[in-house]
Design an enzyme around this catalytic site. Sequence first.
Site, PDB file in Angstrom:
ATOM      1  N   ILE A  31       0.827  -1.219   0.000  1.00 20.82           N
ATOM      2  CA  ILE A  31       0.000   0.000   0.000  1.00 20.82           C
ATOM      3  C   ILE A  31       0.859   1.266   0.000  1.00 20.82           C
ATOM      4  CG2 ILE A  31      -0.247   0.365   2.510  1.00 20.82           C
ATOM      5  CD1 ILE A  31      -3.313   0.584   1.961  1.00 20.82           C
ATOM      6  N   ASN A  86      11.629  -8.675   6.851  1.00 20.30           N
ATOM      7  CA  ASN A  86      11.879  -8.059   8.153  1.00 20.30           C
ATOM      8  C   ASN A  86      11.377  -9.005   9.244  1.00 20.30           C
ATOM      9  OD1 ASN A  86      12.891  -5.645   7.002  1.00 20.30           O
ATOM     10  ND2 ASN A  86      10.805  -4.911   6.667  1.00 20.30           N
ATOM     11  N   HIS A  99       5.917 -12.192   5.622  1.00 25.96           N
ATOM     12  CA  HIS A  99       5.796 -11.712   4.251  1.00 25.96           C
ATOM     13  C   HIS A  99       7.172 -11.448   3.661  1.00 25.96           C
ATOM     14  CE1 HIS A  99       5.505  -8.285   7.043  1.00 25.96           C
ATOM     15  NE2 HIS A  99       6.168  -7.579   6.133  1.00 25.96           N
ATOM     16  N   HIS A 101       8.985  -9.093   0.943  1.00 25.67           N
ATOM     17  CA  HIS A 101       8.886  -7.919   0.071  1.00 25.67           C
ATOM     18  C   HIS A 101       9.617  -8.233  -1.235  1.00 25.67           C
ATOM     19  CE1 HIS A 101       7.778  -4.851   3.247  1.00 25.67           C
ATOM     20  NE2 HIS A 101       8.311  -5.768   4.028  1.00 25.67           N
TER      21      HIS A 101
HETATM   22  P1  AMP Z   1       7.060  -4.839   7.459  1.00 26.23           P
HETATM   23  O1  AMP Z   1       7.743  -3.613   7.981  1.00 26.23           O
HETATM   24  O2  AMP Z   1       8.043  -5.806   6.804  1.00 26.23           O
HETATM   25  O3  AMP Z   1       6.183  -5.511   8.490  1.00 26.23           O
HETATM   26  O4  AMP Z   1       6.183  -4.349   6.246  1.00 26.23           O
HETATM   27  C1  AMP Z   1       4.796  -4.255   6.276  1.00 26.23           C
HETATM   28  C2  AMP Z   1       4.392  -3.696   4.937  1.00 26.23           C
HETATM   29  O5  AMP Z   1       2.978  -3.826   4.819  1.00 26.23           O
HETATM   30  C3  AMP Z   1       4.718  -2.213   4.743  1.00 26.23           C
HETATM   31  O6  AMP Z   1       5.568  -2.052   3.613  1.00 26.23           O
HETATM   32  C4  AMP Z   1       3.347  -1.566   4.541  1.00 26.23           C
HETATM   33  O7  AMP Z   1       3.371  -0.515   3.587  1.00 26.23           O
HETATM   34  C5  AMP Z   1       2.510  -2.741   4.074  1.00 26.23           C
HETATM   35  N1  AMP Z   1       1.072  -2.633   4.342  1.00 26.23           N
HETATM   36  C6  AMP Z   1       0.468  -2.245   5.491  1.00 26.23           C
HETATM   37  N2  AMP Z   1      -0.868  -2.302   5.370  1.00 26.23           N
HETATM   38  C7  AMP Z   1      -1.119  -2.727   4.106  1.00 26.23           C
HETATM   39  C8  AMP Z   1      -2.316  -2.987   3.365  1.00 26.23           C
HETATM   40  N3  AMP Z   1      -3.541  -2.816   3.891  1.00 26.23           N
HETATM   41  N4  AMP Z   1      -2.194  -3.404   2.078  1.00 26.23           N
HETATM   42  C9  AMP Z   1      -0.965  -3.570   1.525  1.00 26.23           C
HETATM   43  N5  AMP Z   1       0.187  -3.367   2.169  1.00 26.23           N
HETATM   44  C10 AMP Z   1       0.115  -2.942   3.448  1.00 26.23           C
END
Ligand code: AMP
Length: 111
Positions: A31, A86, A99, A101
Amino acid sequence: MSDCLFCKIIAGEVPADKVYEDERVVVFKDINPKARVHLLVIPRIHLASLEDLEPEHDELVGHMIRLLPKLAREQGLEQGFRTIINTGKGGGQIIFHLHIHLLGGPDLRGF
Ligand code: AMP
Ligand code: ZN
């Protein structure tokens, strides 16, 4: 995990821009993209992070990893891509559902 955002995306309770899904994983656009292509590859089962992985998840993890170059090609990333996982607060993890990236594109900055 009823309070997990990514479980809600999997369940269709929260919208996401999905680009791929199969019986084991869902892939959608971040997002808040950090590059022209920024996807998140998540398992359908709730695993909080790499810390939760057991030997029984080896096939799932292998599936997620092998999917990455295919997804990158589909996104037009012919020159390569970056992957980041992460783990924990110290690793910058914000969403506690495992997840990967997948990032790429001409605007991808070096470390
Ligand atoms: P992390 O810091 O590895 O936990 O990354 C979490 C990621 O999730 C971040 O890059 C956010 O921008 C992404 N994120 C958070 N909420 C959403 C959402 N509703 N849809 C898509 N991505 C999201
Ligand atoms: Zn979850």
